[in-house]
Design a protein around this motif. Structure first.
Motif, PDB file in Angstrom:
ATOM      1  N   ARG A 224       0.842  -1.190   0.000  1.00  0.00           N
ATOM      2  CA  ARG A 224       0.000   0.000   0.000  1.00  0.00           C
ATOM      3  C   ARG A 224       0.884   1.250   0.000  1.00  0.00           C
ATOM      4  O   ARG A 224       0.633   2.208  -0.746  1.00  0.00           O
ATOM      5  CB  ARG A 224      -0.923  -0.001   1.211  1.00  0.00           C
ATOM      6  CG  ARG A 224      -1.948   1.139   1.193  1.00  0.00           C
ATOM      7  CD  ARG A 224      -2.771   1.168   2.468  1.00  0.00           C
ATOM      8  NE  ARG A 224      -3.541  -0.054   2.646  1.00  0.00           N
ATOM      9  CZ  ARG A 224      -4.708  -0.300   2.060  1.00  0.00           C
ATOM     10  NH1 ARG A 224      -5.229   0.591   1.226  1.00  0.00           N
ATOM     11  NH2 ARG A 224      -5.349  -1.420   2.290  1.00  0.00           N
TER      12      ARG A 224
ATOM     13  N   TYR B  34     -14.672  -4.298  -7.650  1.00  0.00           N
ATOM     14  CA  TYR B  34     -13.421  -3.689  -8.099  1.00  0.00           C
ATOM     15  C   TYR B  34     -13.100  -3.965  -9.572  1.00  0.00           C
ATOM     16  O   TYR B  34     -12.162  -3.389 -10.111  1.00  0.00           O
ATOM     17  CB  TYR B  34     -12.254  -4.210  -7.257  1.00  0.00           C
ATOM     18  CG  TYR B  34     -12.277  -3.796  -5.811  1.00  0.00           C
ATOM     19  CD1 TYR B  34     -11.860  -2.525  -5.425  1.00  0.00           C
ATOM     20  CD2 TYR B  34     -12.705  -4.669  -4.820  1.00  0.00           C
ATOM     21  CE1 TYR B  34     -11.854  -2.140  -4.093  1.00  0.00           C
ATOM     22  CE2 TYR B  34     -12.713  -4.302  -3.486  1.00  0.00           C
ATOM     23  CZ  TYR B  34     -12.285  -3.031  -3.129  1.00  0.00           C
ATOM     24  OH  TYR B  34     -12.278  -2.661  -1.799  1.00  0.00           O
TER      25      TYR B  34
ATOM     26  N   SER C  75      -6.790   0.724  -6.482  1.00  0.00           N
ATOM     27  CA  SER C  75      -7.622  -0.180  -5.688  1.00  0.00           C
ATOM     28  C   SER C  75      -6.916  -1.468  -5.283  1.00  0.00           C
ATOM     29  O   SER C  75      -7.409  -2.199  -4.419  1.00  0.00           O
ATOM     30  CB  SER C  75      -8.893  -0.545  -6.472  1.00  0.00           C
ATOM     31  OG  SER C  75      -8.584  -1.366  -7.595  1.00  0.00           O
TER      32      SER C  75
ATOM     33  N   ASP D   8      -6.332  -2.275  -1.581  1.00  0.00           N
ATOM     34  CA  ASP D   8      -7.590  -2.605  -0.901  1.00  0.00           C
ATOM     35  C   ASP D   8      -8.036  -4.030  -1.235  1.00  0.00           C
ATOM     36  O   ASP D   8      -8.543  -4.754  -0.369  1.00  0.00           O
ATOM     37  CB  ASP D   8      -8.686  -1.619  -1.294  1.00  0.00           C
ATOM     38  CG  ASP D   8      -8.439  -0.225  -0.745  1.00  0.00           C
ATOM     39  OD1 ASP D   8      -7.783  -0.115   0.310  1.00  0.00           O
ATOM     40  OD2 ASP D   8      -8.888   0.754  -1.369  1.00  0.00           O
TER      41      ASP D   8
ATOM     42  N   ALA E 209      -5.943  -6.390   0.760  1.00  0.00           N
ATOM     43  CA  ALA E 209      -6.369  -6.377   2.160  1.00  0.00           C
ATOM     44  C   ALA E 209      -7.614  -7.236   2.361  1.00  0.00           C
ATOM     45  O   ALA E 209      -7.733  -7.963   3.358  1.00  0.00           O
ATOM     46  CB  ALA E 209      -6.631  -4.943   2.619  1.00  0.00           C
ATOM     47  N   GLU E 210      -8.541  -7.181   1.402  1.00  0.00           N
ATOM     48  CA  GLU E 210      -9.748  -7.999   1.507  1.00  0.00           C
ATOM     49  C   GLU E 210      -9.430  -9.479   1.304  1.00  0.00           C
ATOM     50  O   GLU E 210     -10.023 -10.345   1.947  1.00  0.00           O
ATOM     51  CB  GLU E 210     -10.799  -7.514   0.514  1.00  0.00           C
ATOM     52  CG  GLU E 210     -11.329  -6.126   0.839  1.00  0.00           C
ATOM     53  CD  GLU E 210     -12.669  -5.836   0.186  1.00  0.00           C
ATOM     54  OE1 GLU E 210     -13.402  -6.796  -0.117  1.00  0.00           O
ATOM     55  OE2 GLU E 210     -12.980  -4.649  -0.020  1.00  0.00           O
TER      56      GLU E 210
END
Length: 552
Positions: free
Chosen positions: A20, A78, A100, A103, A106-107
């Motif tokens: 990130r 996404y 994105s 993210d 992370a998911e």
């Protein structure tokens, strides 16, 4: 399935936050493209023709229903509402935005998934038989060893920057369903004269620009020495592999240059310093990982239920699907179901978010919450009771998953090609669709029998065209897309590489070319002879003469 422990969770979370920050710095202009490239590749992120592509790791092709629902949700929020399942038992998103991706990662971490080492010059996702643990011809379940290899190879500091990417496949059954002979390392479970279980080690296989079938470097390796021997192979490759020319950097080129005997001697010498060292696998290690792959709570079922037999007799379409799209199970009263991702008009290997959600629901309803990804780009429900097959078939029809073509001509293995990939010379998806439309006749397909048609959009061979009974390769001809045909390739225990039959063809010609090839087979086949057997008996000459003959 293997479940993360606290260390696994921490490593993946920290990797997400690291990336990130790297993405933030790149978008802010603090990192150049050259500086960012190796960082994104470490996290499975490519820059393709039209958009970034994120490749998500599916270790040895195993998914839980929870994980598949998360993949569907990510596709919906996404991406453009679908994902692409690959020959490496992974999933690719073709349309995420760069911003994105952290993210998304992370998911994925929330459901014990990641994209680590799905690209770059490292040890990639270890693959195995999609029917591991349920196949009737299995000697031992290879999945505990796949997990051991995964843990050994992930973030291994010594093997993070190999000369080129590195792929390992493991087969634990009599029939090799993992294409082990065309991997950098192939491992076959074998038993020696004393009945002890070990591995036959095959090295130097691979497709791409220089297709080569791997060679045996050790006939029997005791299981406890698996990691130390793999260490020795990788060290020899890391030391002697070509780094001056990426086209000659794969281990297959090194094995050929040294000869298999010379390469094996160097491995044995390196192994002499590692054997019986800290990486030796103890029985308790195997037991620990095997505990994650124990058999589920099967019901005691004897024989096929009468209702199932009646449905087979009453419903010819259902019977055809059962014959083509289900496999015998080691547990009486159960079958493994192959959900075909090869419906005509849909890019091979693609599944929508709604379809993924449906499969996750079926895995819970009809099985034990588990899904497999086959290297042929289909999805598998490994444990379905025979009495539930008719209901599942009706549901699968509604979602476009019941095409009864598994193993037939239209069950095409196909890379995304020029529609997405910046490396491709030609498009693959339109050619696959044109062939599927031409041969969209199940009576004819079943009469032809088993035929593997594999297609790649470039020499990188992501569609494994070299080992297709019929192989199609996209090539560039003065800026135009053309297609080269090979015949006689195969995977499995009798792996062979296809031979080019002659000059390439324009896209519009491809269905006609395939039809002419098949006409020779239909005219000259012997009783019960499969297509690949006919090609081996006849050679490519009669097919070549038919294809290139001028119409009168």
């Amino acid at each position: 399935m293997y479940r993360y422990d606290a260390i696994d969770h921490r490593i993946v979370r920290e990797r997400v936050e690291e990336f990130r920050d790297q993405t933030r710095r790149f978008l802010a202009g603090e990192l150049s493209e050259d500086e960012f490239r190796p960082l994104r590749l470490m996290n499975g992120l490519y820059i393709q023709r039209l958009a970034p592509m994120l490749r998500v790791a599916i270790p040895y092709g195993h998914l839980s229903s929870t994980q598949l629902r998360k993949l569907a949700d990510i596709a919906r929020r996404y991406d453009k509402g679908y994902g692409h399942f690959t020959t490496r038992q992974n999933l690719q998103y073709n349309w995420p935005t760069l911003e994105s991706v952290p993210d998304i990662l992370a998911e994925l971490a929330e459901v014990e998934m990641h994209a680590i080492q799905t690209s770059g010059n490292c040890v990639r996702n270890t693959t195995t038989d999609a029917f591991a643990g349920v196949a009737a011809d299995e000697l031992i379940d290879p999945r505990p060893y796949c997990e051991i290899i995964r843990q050994w190879s992930t973030l291994h500091p010594e093997f993070a920057y190999l000369p080129r990417k590195f792929k390992i496949a493991v087969s634990g059954a009599v029939e090799d369903r993992a294409a082990t002979l065309v991997h950098d390392i192939g491992l076959h479970v074998v038993k020696n004269a004393a009945g002890e279980v070990g591995f036959k080690v095959i090295v130097g296989g691979g497709l791409g620009r220089t297709p080569i079938i791997g060679e045996v470097v050790r006939e029997f390796l005791p299981t406890e020495h698996l990691l130390t021997y793999l260490d020795a192979i990788l060290r020899v490759y890391n030391r002697f592999g070509r780094r001056d020319n990426k086209y000659k950097a794969r281990i297959k080129i090194l094995v050929k240059a040294l000869t298999v005997e010379g390469f094996a001697a160097k491995v044995e010498e390196e192994w002499s310093h590692l054997k019986d060292g800290p990486a030796t696998i103890r029985p308790e290690d195997v037991a620990h990982y095997a505990s994650f792959f124990t058999a589920p709570a099967y019901e005691s079922l004897s024989g096929s239920p009468a209702e199932f037999a009646a449905k087979l007799a009453e419903q010819p379409a259902f019977a055809r699907w059962v014959e083509r799209n289900t496999r015998a199970h080691r547990q009486s009263g159960y079958r493994s179901v192959v959900l075909s991702l090869k419906k005509t008009g849909v890019p091979p290997g693609d599944a929508s978010d709604a379809q993924m959600d449906a499969v996750a629901d079926w895995a819970d309803r009809f099985g034990f919450g588990e899904i497999r990804v086959a290297h042929e780009q289909n999805l598998i429900l490994p444990d379905v009771k025979e009495r539930d097959l008719f209901v599942l078939w009706e549901l699968a029809k509604q979602q476009g998953f019941a095409t009864p073509n598994v193993g037939l001509l239209t069950d095409i293995i196909c890379c995304p090609g020029g529609d997405f990939c910046s490396l491709a010379n030609a498009k693959s998806i339109p050619v696959a669709e044109a062939i599927q439309q031409r041969f969209d006749d199940f009576d004819y397909l079943n009469d032809l029998g088993e035929i593997d048609l594999n297609m790649s959009g470039c020499m990188n061979a992501c569609g494994h065209h070299h080992v297709g009974h019929i192989g199609i390769l996209g090539v560039d001809k003065n800026g135009e897309e053309w297609y080269q045909i090979t015949l006689g390739g195969s995977q499995g225990n009798q792996t062979s590489l296809g031979k080019v039959i002659g000059p390439s063809f324009a896209r519009a010609q491809m269905p006609d070319v395939i039809e002419k090839i098949l006409s020779v087979y239909v005219e000259q086949r012997q009783q019960g002879e499969r297509f690949i057997e006919a090609v081996r008996r006849l050679g490519i000459t009669p097919f070549k003469e038919r294809v290139y003959a001028k119409d009168h």
